[in-house]
Design a protein around this motif. Structure first.
Motif, PDB file in Angstrom:
ATOM      1  N   LEU A 116       0.833  -1.198   0.000  1.00  0.00           N
ATOM      2  CA  LEU A 116       0.000   0.000   0.000  1.00  0.00           C
ATOM      3  C   LEU A 116       0.866   1.246   0.000  1.00  0.00           C
ATOM      4  CD1 LEU A 116      -2.795  -0.850   2.594  1.00  0.00           C
ATOM      5  CD2 LEU A 116      -2.871  -1.082   0.125  1.00  0.00           C
ATOM      6  N   GLN A 149       1.087   3.639   4.727  1.00  0.00           N
ATOM      7  CA  GLN A 149       1.376   2.653   5.759  1.00  0.00           C
ATOM      8  C   GLN A 149       0.670   3.075   7.045  1.00  0.00           C
ATOM      9  OE1 GLN A 149       3.406  -0.210   4.944  1.00  0.00           O
ATOM     10  NE2 GLN A 149       2.833   0.663   2.982  1.00  0.00           N
ATOM     11  N   ASN A 150      -0.572   2.612   7.208  1.00  0.00           N
ATOM     12  CA  ASN A 150      -1.341   3.029   8.366  1.00  0.00           C
ATOM     13  C   ASN A 150      -1.460   1.904   9.383  1.00  0.00           C
ATOM     14  OD1 ASN A 150      -3.616   1.322   7.567  1.00  0.00           O
ATOM     15  ND2 ASN A 150      -3.894   2.812   5.929  1.00  0.00           N
ATOM     16  N   SER A 205      -4.337   0.616  10.423  1.00  0.00           N
ATOM     17  CA  SER A 205      -5.694   0.098  10.373  1.00  0.00           C
ATOM     18  C   SER A 205      -5.703  -1.400  10.642  1.00  0.00           C
ATOM     19  CB  SER A 205      -6.316   0.364   8.993  1.00  0.00           C
ATOM     20  OG  SER A 205      -7.568  -0.271   8.885  1.00  0.00           O
ATOM     21  N   ASP A 248     -11.665  -7.198   1.100  1.00  0.00           N
ATOM     22  CA  ASP A 248     -11.250  -5.883   1.561  1.00  0.00           C
ATOM     23  C   ASP A 248     -12.163  -5.406   2.690  1.00  0.00           C
ATOM     24  OD1 ASP A 248     -13.629  -4.967   0.369  1.00  0.00           O
ATOM     25  OD2 ASP A 248     -12.611  -4.243  -1.431  1.00  0.00           O
ATOM     26  N   SER A 249     -11.972  -4.164   3.123  1.00  0.00           N
ATOM     27  CA  SER A 249     -12.726  -3.649   4.266  1.00  0.00           C
ATOM     28  C   SER A 249     -14.212  -3.454   3.957  1.00  0.00           C
ATOM     29  CB  SER A 249     -12.120  -2.319   4.743  1.00  0.00           C
ATOM     30  OG  SER A 249     -12.105  -1.367   3.696  1.00  0.00           O
ATOM     31  N   VAL A 296      -6.748  -7.167   2.675  1.00  0.00           N
ATOM     32  CA  VAL A 296      -6.363  -5.914   2.013  1.00  0.00           C
ATOM     33  C   VAL A 296      -6.061  -4.868   3.084  1.00  0.00           C
ATOM     34  CG1 VAL A 296      -7.078  -4.073   0.436  1.00  0.00           C
ATOM     35  CG2 VAL A 296      -7.764  -6.446  -0.013  1.00  0.00           C
ATOM     36  N   GLY A 297      -4.881  -4.300   3.035  1.00  0.00           N
ATOM     37  CA  GLY A 297      -4.495  -3.286   4.011  1.00  0.00           C
ATOM     38  C   GLY A 297      -4.361  -3.856   5.412  1.00  0.00           C
ATOM     39  N   TYR A 334      -2.312  -4.618   8.707  1.00  0.00           N
ATOM     40  CA  TYR A 334      -1.210  -4.111   9.528  1.00  0.00           C
ATOM     41  C   TYR A 334      -0.749  -5.198  10.481  1.00  0.00           C
ATOM     42  CZ  TYR A 334       0.984  -1.150  13.171  1.00  0.00           C
ATOM     43  OH  TYR A 334       1.838  -0.582  14.094  1.00  0.00           O
ATOM     44  N   THR A 378       2.128  -2.608   6.513  1.00  0.00           N
ATOM     45  CA  THR A 378       0.756  -2.792   6.037  1.00  0.00           C
ATOM     46  C   THR A 378       0.812  -3.269   4.596  1.00  0.00           C
ATOM     47  OG1 THR A 378      -0.038  -1.021   7.472  1.00  0.00           O
ATOM     48  CG2 THR A 378      -1.475  -1.692   5.667  1.00  0.00           C
ATOM     49  N   SER A 417      -1.026  -6.388   1.571  1.00  0.00           N
ATOM     50  CA  SER A 417      -2.247  -7.092   1.183  1.00  0.00           C
ATOM     51  C   SER A 417      -1.908  -8.411   0.516  1.00  0.00           C
ATOM     52  CB  SER A 417      -3.069  -6.229   0.214  1.00  0.00           C
ATOM     53  OG  SER A 417      -3.369  -4.969   0.778  1.00  0.00           O
TER      54      SER A 417
END
Length: 408
Positions: A123, A126-127, A129, A311-312, A337-338, A340, A352, A354
């Motif tokens: 991604l 880089q969070n 979440s 995904d979310s 997906v995404g 962390y 982070t 996927s």
């Protein structure tokens, strides 16, 4: 001979392998018995007495659960008698071996393939979440995986990671000339999701944070690549250590119409009988909506639980494969997906990324929660608990399986 070419030189990259299909194979063969009640005595007789070749088997070694390729590299065949699979090295001047064995007709020879940790889908942001922990109700669960053994067969682990200080971790490397330390990051990330807890800021990213961790390094080098036999050795080790859950975020590409490998089905059925449930990534070979590919190997094996990525928004990830080939099923979905999780601290402590590789340890960790809740459940019963309690998602079932995995 069994010995593989030096692993100091990296195997072909994913892109190179797809452009040259011959690079998928190691030049060795997996031999699987066609009937579970048979043994390798006839094969051994042909190889040893008729052809004068050297045959090794697990029973020859004192510490059977920790045998690596180094111990049998000078043999022509290595027999994993418990799982009903053997590794056969045939040099060009030994082609008569295959001819002599072929008339017996009680086994199948399959080319050994190169296995990879699927390329993660990075991604740009880089969070922190951890939406997957919330979406799967892990944060609401009263279970932590306490007393449950979870094996992660991958690129190893960063044993210096501060988030895992004080945890019970056993490890073994099946990659020649490499320790179980992770130099790729993929294995540490998957371990973090399945068995980790919180980051340095107190953000929870892991599922079964009280579980006993078993690290089997079966993919080596910075690119995270290995062979079928290293994976099978890792499975044998994890089963011997009574791991209830075996998580495998790895695989090789499967093409339309291609069947599954009998060697992995033999290993998976043996694992189920011994109390171990194998959960594997379905692969990242698709580019939806225009190009959708079949579930990869070994997740396409009937006795292995295959995992898709969502995904979310709980929509199938663009890279996630589908149950296309006859006889294959997508079993369940996980957040992919995404995601962390932990990473190798020499680079950065968290990352982070996927992939179906990220969805798989979510399912494996949650399977550990169910194993804690139902300590006398068999692997098949755990499988049933995971799928029956999953949150139904959109059709087709070939994309999502039973739906999104949910914690007990």
């Amino acid at each position: 001979m069994i010995k593989l070419a030096s692993t100091e030189e990296p195997m072909a990259s994913n892109e190179q392998q797809l452009s040259n299909q011959s690079n998928f194979y190691t030049g060795r063969y997996l031999m699987s018995l066609t009937h579970e009640d048979m043994d390798f005595s006839g094969v051994k007789n042909v190889l040893k007495n008729e052809l004068g070749l050297k045959v090794a088997q697990m029973g020859d070694f004192d510490d059977k659960e920790s045998v690596t390729e180094k111990e049998y590299e000078d043999s022509d065949m290595m027999i994993f008698e418990d799982i009903g699979v053997a590794l056969l090295g045939i040099d060009e001047d030994q082609s008569e071996v295959a001819s002599a064995l072929s008339v017996r007709g009680n086994f199948i020879l399959e080319p050994e393939e190169v296995i990879m940790a699927p390329d993660p889908q990075a991604l740009s942001v880089q969070n922190k979440s951890t939406w997957g922990i919330t979406a799967t109700d892990v944060d609401k669960s009263s279970y932590s995986g306490k007393g449950v053994k979870i094996a992660i067969l991958d690129t190893g682990f960063d044993f210096k990671h501060p988030d895992f200080s004080g945890r019970t971790i056993q490890s073994k490397s099946f990659v020649p000339n490499e320790s179980a330390d992770d130099i790729n990051g993929h294995g540490t990330h998957c371990t973090g999701t399945a068995c980790g807890h919180k980051d340095s800021s107190g953000v929870r990213y892991g599922v079964a944070y009280d579980s006993d961790i078993f690290i089997g390094k079966v993919l080596g080098g910075k690119k995270g690549q290995g062979t079928d036999s290293w994976i099978l050795s890792g499975i044998n080790w994890a089963v011997s250590n009574n791991c209830q859950i075996i998580s495998m975020s790895l695989g090789s590409r499967v093409f339309p119409g291609q069947g599954h490998k009998l060697a992995y089905e033999r290993a998976a059925k043996y694992a189920l009988k011994q109390g171990s449930l194998i959960i594997a990534a379905s692969g990242n070979d698709s580019h939806r909506p225009f190009n959708i590919n079949p579930i990869g190997s070994p997740a396409n094996v009937p006795s292995i639980m295959s995992v898709a990525a969502v995904d979310s928004n709980l929509k199938v990830a663009r890279f996630s494969n589908r149950a296309i080939n006859p006889g294959t099923m997508m079993e369940i979905s996980g957040p992919g997906v995404g995601v962390y999780s932990s990473w190798i601290t020499s680079t950065k402590p968290y990352n982070t990324i996927s992939g179906t590789s990220m969805a798989t340890p979510h399912v494996a960790g949650i399977a550990g929660l169910y194993a804690e809740k139902f300590p006398i459940h068999t692997p098949i019963q755990l499988w049933g608990a995971l799928t029956s309690q999953a949150k139904p998602l959109s059709v087709p079932v070939g994309d999502y399986g039973a739906g999104l995995v949910l914690a007990p």
